[in-house]
Design an enzyme around this catalytic site. Structure first.
Site, PDB file in Angstrom:
ATOM      1  N   SER A 113     -11.480 -37.065 -25.297  1.00  0.00           N
ATOM      2  CA  SER A 113     -10.637 -37.290 -24.122  1.00  0.00           C
ATOM      3  C   SER A 113     -10.679 -38.734 -23.626  1.00  0.00           C
ATOM      4  O   SER A 113     -10.307 -39.646 -24.337  1.00  0.00           O
ATOM      5  CB  SER A 113     -11.037 -36.309 -23.021  1.00  0.00           C
ATOM      6  N   HIS A 114     -11.205 -38.922 -22.434  1.00  0.00           N
ATOM      7  CA  HIS A 114     -11.179 -40.227 -21.773  1.00  0.00           C
ATOM      8  C   HIS A 114     -12.439 -41.040 -22.053  1.00  0.00           C
ATOM      9  O   HIS A 114     -12.607 -42.105 -21.490  1.00  0.00           O
ATOM     10  CB  HIS A 114     -11.030 -40.000 -20.274  1.00  0.00           C
ATOM     11  N   LYS A 126     -12.643 -29.734 -30.403  1.00  0.00           N
ATOM     12  CA  LYS A 126     -12.348 -28.647 -29.466  1.00  0.00           C
ATOM     13  C   LYS A 126     -11.470 -27.623 -30.164  1.00  0.00           C
ATOM     14  O   LYS A 126     -10.531 -27.990 -30.872  1.00  0.00           O
ATOM     15  CB  LYS A 126     -11.609 -29.242 -28.263  1.00  0.00           C
ATOM     16  N   ASP A 277      -4.643 -40.965 -20.724  1.00  0.00           N
ATOM     17  CA  ASP A 277      -5.990 -41.164 -21.258  1.00  0.00           C
ATOM     18  C   ASP A 277      -6.013 -41.080 -22.782  1.00  0.00           C
ATOM     19  O   ASP A 277      -4.968 -41.021 -23.429  1.00  0.00           O
ATOM     20  CB  ASP A 277      -6.962 -40.160 -20.629  1.00  0.00           C
ATOM     21  N   ASP A 279      -6.565 -38.819 -25.066  1.00  0.00           N
ATOM     22  CA  ASP A 279      -5.862 -37.759 -25.784  1.00  0.00           C
ATOM     23  C   ASP A 279      -4.571 -37.318 -25.097  1.00  0.00           C
ATOM     24  O   ASP A 279      -3.974 -36.317 -25.495  1.00  0.00           O
ATOM     25  CB  ASP A 279      -6.789 -36.555 -25.990  1.00  0.00           C
ATOM     26  N   ASP A 281      -3.801 -36.175 -21.969  1.00  0.00           N
ATOM     27  CA  ASP A 281      -3.613 -35.078 -21.024  1.00  0.00           C
ATOM     28  C   ASP A 281      -3.768 -35.510 -19.557  1.00  0.00           C
ATOM     29  O   ASP A 281      -3.426 -34.753 -18.659  1.00  0.00           O
ATOM     30  CB  ASP A 281      -4.514 -33.875 -21.359  1.00  0.00           C
ATOM     31  N   ARG A 282      -4.301 -36.706 -19.324  1.00  0.00           N
ATOM     32  CA  ARG A 282      -4.441 -37.159 -17.924  1.00  0.00           C
ATOM     33  C   ARG A 282      -3.343 -38.136 -17.560  1.00  0.00           C
ATOM     34  O   ARG A 282      -2.683 -38.700 -18.440  1.00  0.00           O
ATOM     35  CB  ARG A 282      -5.786 -37.853 -17.730  1.00  0.00           C
ATOM     36  N   LYS A 376      -3.462 -29.742 -19.558  1.00  0.00           N
ATOM     37  CA  LYS A 376      -2.823 -30.696 -18.666  1.00  0.00           C
ATOM     38  C   LYS A 376      -2.029 -31.677 -19.522  1.00  0.00           C
ATOM     39  O   LYS A 376      -2.261 -31.775 -20.728  1.00  0.00           O
ATOM     40  CB  LYS A 376      -3.850 -31.394 -17.808  1.00  0.00           C
TER      41      LYS A 376
HETATM   42  C1  G1P Z   1     -14.186 -33.690 -16.072  1.00  0.00           C
HETATM   43  C2  G1P Z   1     -13.290 -33.491 -14.874  1.00  0.00           C
HETATM   44  C3  G1P Z   1     -12.598 -32.146 -14.968  1.00  0.00           C
HETATM   45  C4  G1P Z   1     -11.861 -32.043 -16.296  1.00  0.00           C
HETATM   46  C5  G1P Z   1     -12.806 -32.325 -17.436  1.00  0.00           C
HETATM   47  C6  G1P Z   1     -12.092 -32.353 -18.776  1.00  0.00           C
HETATM   48  O1  G1P Z   1     -15.179 -32.695 -16.088  1.00  0.00           O
HETATM   49  O2  G1P Z   1     -14.006 -33.576 -13.670  1.00  0.00           O
HETATM   50  O3  G1P Z   1     -11.715 -32.023 -13.895  1.00  0.00           O
HETATM   51  O4  G1P Z   1     -11.301 -30.780 -16.454  1.00  0.00           O
HETATM   52  O5  G1P Z   1     -13.432 -33.591 -17.248  1.00  0.00           O
HETATM   53  O6  G1P Z   1     -11.100 -33.332 -18.820  1.00  0.00           O
HETATM   54  P1  G1P Z   1     -16.664 -32.955 -15.534  1.00  0.00           P
HETATM   55  O7  G1P Z   1     -17.189 -34.168 -16.252  1.00  0.00           O
HETATM   56  O8  G1P Z   1     -16.520 -33.233 -14.069  1.00  0.00           O
HETATM   57  O9  G1P Z   1     -17.391 -31.690 -15.832  1.00  0.00           O
HETATM   58 ZN    ZN Z   2      -8.105 -36.081 -21.845  1.00  0.00          ZN
END
Ligand code: G1P
Ligand code: ZN
Length: 543
Positions: A113-114, A126, A277, A279, A281-282, A376
């Site tokens: 992800s990010h 995943k 981000d 991947d 989704d953000r 998302k």
């Molecule tokens: C974080 C974000 C959460 C999101 C997740 C996956 O998780 O806070 O909203 O769904 O990344 O992108 P956290 O690190 O807080 O568990």
């Molecule tokens: Zn992501």
């Protein structure tokens, strides 16, 4: 097709979290590490023989090597077909859509992800189920159980795979289909939004900058914004996915996207600045002179969604994660819509979406989406904003200002304490949990605690319960502090402190967000004794 069974043994650290298995790249490159996890996923899927699987990733370092391994293992494990994005590229929402459209057993998304990429960065795997959404806990538990008893994995020798050309390669009883990464996703977006209206908006001189941060959304953004919608060339920056994301930290917030933020605050600001981000989704939305917090963005999108064709008939309901501000609740209340408060993590929205109870969902962590997929979706959020702007023909700032006038303003911030000692973080949370009952009446300055609890969720669709989802401290007058530990970090613990303060009426329009939250920040520090327990005088990131 030659299939080899490789002897192996369980390896430590293979418990998938809310977003699959995330580790540093060298860990994934260690002998058998990726293979063990993939075999454990396959072992947990009883219906795989003859099934299809979607496969793609965000292009980060190790993506291509991992794609080759997963394809060869899928072939050896009896899958009939793997549908892979060209070059191994699929954004998370695009993968979710393909799983749904092609009715596959599920999909494997390669992404952290990010989190930063590169040889020393993060990698992740995943599994998404047939509804297109992240695997439910029952399945991730089953996968984890398999990682603890694995003794062999199966892999086929398919020779060198060509994943760069669209087309089909047949093997003995197995088909590899390389598909365009963007086409199906773009077609879906065209069914949701009034593309002609958005095209007319750009033609009228509307300017946007979209920063893909050298991550997965580049090809999507170029084709949709500059191609389909006629945005000026150069609208999309950092549009080529790179294995190390060009050194960008692909978490779209005003801190990581500093250049974009400064542009949006400058004289030369375009009408809209946006980013996504790693991947895809953000989303990050910044109007000229105004950063729109994700919680506000969710509320504004929910209040205006009917301006886009897909949502013209109205929303079934709205869902937000518990730490997300209650701005969306005000919209739900006024419009007579159901509002669901779920634990952090997109997977909790899946049941609500599948059951038709909600249409739009969002999280404070820059995730917004709808029932069009089961993830998302960053570009979807930008397109919905564009559709609203194309209809209302007002600035982002004026739309948000009008929203606050109508619904009131939820001042909001999240303070992250990253890479805190895990034991210290656990002690802090335990200390809060032990004192929940005693906190009522606690006073800090003018703030008085009215109640405190540890959030528990009861899924209204499948009846399951999830306890200990975060400590909530409510104050008289409606302010709130939430404490929880991140479930996605790869080093130490991350303490997240969410701060929210509500003001009705127009008073808050020009007020500074952080100034409005200052007393609450001090109270939050004191109540959890953050500095003494973590050794940190201040958060490492404020968003
Ligand atoms: C974080 C974000 C959460 C999101 C997740 C996956 O998780 O806070 O909203 O769904 O990344 O992108 P956290 O690190 O807080 O568990
Ligand atoms: Zn992501």
């Amino acid at each position: 097709m030659k299939i080899t069974s490789v002897e192996t043994r369980p390896l430590a650290g293979q418990k998938p979290g809310t977003s699959g298995l995330r580790k540093k790249v060298p860990q994934f490159q260690a002998p058998h590490y990726l293979e063990n996890f993939i075999q454990s996923i396959f072992n947990a899927l009883p219906d795989k023989t003859g099934a299809s699987l979607v496969l793609g990733g965000d292009g980060r370092y190790f993506n291509r090597e991992a794609i080759a391994i997963v394809v060869a293992m899928a072939a050896a494990n009896g899958f009939a077909r793997v549908i892979v994005g060209q070059g191994g590229i699929l954004s998370t929402p695009a993968a979710s859509h393909l799983i749904r459209q092609r009715k596959t057993l599920g999909g494997i998304i390669l992404s952290a992800s990010h989190n930063p990429g590169g040889p020393q960065g993060d990698f992740g795997v995943k599994f998404n189920a047939g509804n297109g959404g992240p695997a439910p806990e029952s399945l991730t538990d089953a996968i984890h159980a398999e990682t603890l008893r694995i003794s062999q994995y199966k892999i086929a020798d398919l020779g060198t795979l060509d994943i760069d050309h669209i087309g089909i390669t047949q093997f003995d009883g197995f088909t590899l289909e390389v598909t365009d990464s963007v086409e199906a996703y773009q077609a879906l977006m065209e069914t949701l939004f009034d593309m002609a209206a958005i095209r007319a908006l750009f033609a009228s001189g509307f300017r946007m900058r979209f920063d893909a941060l050298s991550a997965v959304t580049g090809p999507y953004a170029l084709r949709i914004f500059e191609g389909l919608l006629g945005a000026a060339p150069g609208t999309v920056v950092n549009g080529v996915p790179l294995p190390d994301f060009g050194g960008h930290h692909p978490d779209p917030n005003p801190v990581n996207c500093r250049d974009l933020y400064e542009l949006a605050m400058s004289e030369a600001a375009p009408d809209l600045c946006a980013a996504s981000d790693g991947d895809g989704d953000r989303n990050l939305i910044i109007g000229r002179g105004l950063f729109v917090t994700p919680s506000d963005s969710l509320a504004v999108l929910a209040a205006n969604a009917h301006l886009a064709p897909a949502y013209r008939a109205g929303l079934a309901g709205i869902a937000r994660s518990m730490p997300t501000s209650a701005a969306a609740d005000r919209v739900a209340q006024k419009r007579g819509l159901a509002l669901y408060e779920t634990p952090t993590g997109w997977k909790f929205f899946g049941n609500l979406l599948d059951a038709g109870k909600v249409t739009i969902c969002g999280e404070e962590s820059a995730g917004t989406g709808s029932n069009h997929v089961r993830e998302k979706d960053g570009l979807w959020a930008v397109l919905l904003w564009l559709n609203i702007l194309a209809v209302r023909r007002e600035s982002v700032k004026s739309i948000v200002g009008a929203h606050w006038r109508e619904f009131g303003r939820n001042y909001y911030a999240r303070h992250d304490y990253e890479e805190v000692d895990s034991a210290a973080a656990d002690r802090l949370m335990l200390g809060l949990r032990e004192r929940l009952g005693a906190l009522k009446g606690y006073r800090h300055g003018a703030l008085v605690v009215s109640s405190a609890d540890d959030f528990a969720y009861h899924d209204p669709v499948d009846g399951s319960s999830s306890a200990h989802q975060g400590v909530r401290i409510m104050f008289e007058g409606g302010a709130r502090v939430v404490y929880r530990l991140s479930g996605t970090g790869t080093a130490g613990a991350t303490l997240r402190v969410y701060l929210e303060h509500y003001e009705a009426g127009p008073a808050g329009l020009d007020a500074d967000n952080h100034a409005a939250l200052a007393p609450l920040v001090a109270a939050a520090q004191a109540i959890a004794d953050i500095t003494r327990l973590t050794g940190r005088a201040a958060p490492s990131v404020i968003t």
